[in-house]
Design a protein around this motif. Structure first.
Motif, short mmCIF file in Angstrom:
data_model
loop_
_atom_site.label_atom_id
_atom_site.label_comp_id
_atom_site.label_asym_id
_atom_site.label_seq_id
_atom_site.Cartn_x
_atom_site.Cartn_y
_atom_site.Cartn_z
N GLU A 181 0.84 -1.20 0.00
CA GLU A 181 0.00 0.00 0.00
C GLU A 181 0.87 1.25 0.00
N PHE A 182 1.88 1.25 0.86
CA PHE A 182 2.77 2.40 0.94
C PHE A 182 3.53 2.60 -0.36
N ILE A 183 4.09 1.52 -0.92
CA ILE A 183 4.88 1.63 -2.15
C ILE A 183 4.03 2.15 -3.30
N GLU A 184 2.83 1.64 -3.42
CA GLU A 184 1.96 2.11 -4.50
C GLU A 184 1.68 3.60 -4.38
N LYS A 185 1.44 4.07 -3.16
CA LYS A 185 1.13 5.49 -2.96
C LYS A 185 2.34 6.37 -3.18
N VAL A 186 3.49 5.99 -2.62
CA VAL A 186 4.65 6.89 -2.68
C VAL A 186 5.26 6.89 -4.08
N LEU A 187 5.30 5.75 -4.77
CA LEU A 187 5.83 5.76 -6.13
C LEU A 187 4.90 6.50 -7.08
N ALA A 188 3.59 6.36 -6.90
CA ALA A 188 2.65 7.12 -7.71
C ALA A 188 2.77 8.61 -7.46
N LEU A 189 3.10 8.98 -6.22
CA LEU A 189 3.31 10.38 -5.89
C LEU A 189 4.56 10.93 -6.59
N LEU A 190 5.65 10.17 -6.54
CA LEU A 190 6.92 10.65 -7.08
C LEU A 190 7.01 10.53 -8.60
N PRO A 205 4.75 9.67 -12.14
CA PRO A 205 3.47 9.42 -12.78
C PRO A 205 3.39 8.05 -13.45
N HIS A 206 4.56 7.46 -13.73
CA HIS A 206 4.63 6.14 -14.38
C HIS A 206 3.88 5.08 -13.57
N PHE A 207 3.78 5.28 -12.25
CA PHE A 207 3.16 4.30 -11.37
C PHE A 207 1.73 4.69 -10.96
N ALA A 208 1.25 5.80 -11.46
CA ALA A 208 -0.07 6.28 -11.04
C ALA A 208 -1.17 5.66 -11.88
N GLN A 209 -2.30 5.39 -11.26
CA GLN A 209 -3.47 4.90 -12.00
C GLN A 209 -4.20 6.03 -12.70
N ARG A 210 -4.08 7.22 -12.15
CA ARG A 210 -4.62 8.41 -12.82
C ARG A 210 -3.70 9.58 -12.47
N LEU A 211 -3.64 10.54 -13.35
CA LEU A 211 -2.70 11.66 -13.19
C LEU A 211 -3.47 12.93 -12.85
N ASP A 212 -3.21 13.44 -11.67
CA ASP A 212 -3.83 14.68 -11.21
C ASP A 212 -2.73 15.72 -11.05
N CYS A 213 -2.73 16.73 -11.88
CA CYS A 213 -1.68 17.75 -11.86
C CYS A 213 -2.06 18.98 -11.03
N SER A 214 -3.20 18.94 -10.38
CA SER A 214 -3.65 20.10 -9.60
C SER A 214 -2.95 20.14 -8.25
#
Length: 281
Positions: free
Chosen positions: A31-40, A42-51
């Protein structure tokens, strides 16, 4: 009539009563890895929020996971400070910068890589390094258990086993990665490249040596090719050295050395074959 499996059932009940970890503690690592890598990245994000609102929410989500895990483990692992999650978040900009340098170094070292984005998205070496750097930061802050869960997750997914206590410098490259083992007290300098199957391990495995330096030191600009084994806390591979594949090293190597493997072709019993000879410095 005695209950079937009564002894087994009673034994397991007693063991579970002694068990100190909540059932969901292992799930906290992915859970942590998914969240922190998606934060750092975008390659790991399920959706991209640039706001700003979206990124702020993701930052808060990472910190919330760390806070929850720390609170969950508190009865078993009391810590002297409860600001570890915030201190980790404060360290994330530097971790991110180091990981960008790692990705650049992997791209520059591998002729097969077409872009840095490809390295981040698909290379198991980068994925293992990313998890190691996050786990190492938490390890250094005294965060209990989670760093080991993180690096074991990387081990399962990539075949790369890096202890979170190892010290690894900038622009680190792991090519291919499968079978790489880096022990707890290993020290690796900057711009080091290692290939699959490399072991940086201990000469002796004894519990009494737990607080001693047991693993080698690899200085800057060293290349270690596939399946080389380097052992011992007093072993230092000097700056700028190149270690050939399948080398077995238990003594220090001077700077700018090349550990080579020499083969010789000769006839044996009427047949021709390669006889492997020792390594030479």
């Amino acid at each position: 009539m005695a209950e079937p499996n009564a002894r087994l059932i009673q034994t397991l009940i007693e063991a579970r009563q002694r068990h100190c970890f909540p059932p969901d503690v292992r799930a906290s690592a992915p859970e942590f890895i998914e969240k922190v890598l998606a934060l750092l990245f975008p390659h790991f994000a399920q959706r991209l929020d640039c706001s700003t609102v979206g990124v702020r929410s993701e930052v808060a989500g990472v910190e919330a996971v760390l806070t929850r895990v720390l609170d969950t483990l508190a009865p078993r692992y009391p810590v002297s400070t409860h600001d570890i999650p915030q201190r980790f978040m404060d360290a994330l900009p530097e971790i991110y910068e180091w990981l960008r340098q790692d990705a650049d170094a992997i791209f520059e070292a591998d002729p097969a890589a077409r872009s840095v984005d490809e390295v981040i998205l698909t290379y198991p070496g980068f994925y293992a390094i990313a998890i190691y750097r996050l786990a190492n930061a938490l390890h250094g802050l005294g965060f209990p258990l989670l760093p080991r869960l993180l690096t074991e997750l990387a081990h399962q997914r990539t075949g790369v086993d890096i202890h979170p206590g190892a010290t690894i410098g900038r622009r680190f490259v792991i090519d291919h990665g499968t079978g790489v083992v880096i022990g707890e007290t290993t020290i690796i300098g900057d711009r080091v490249n290692i290939y699959q199957g490399v072991t940086l391990g201990a000469l002796q495995v004894q519990k009494s040596l737990a607080d001693k330096k047991r693993h080698p030191t690899i200085e800057d600009d060293v290349v270690i090719y596939a399946n080389a084994t380097i052992l011992g806390g007093d072993t230092v591979v000097g700056r700028g050295s190149v270690i050939a594949g399948n080398a077995f090293i238990t003594q220090s190597i001077p700077p700018e050395s090349m550990v080579t493997r020499r083969s010789e072709v000769r006839a044996r019993q009427g047949k021709t074959e390669f006889d492997e000879l020792e390594y030479h410095i």
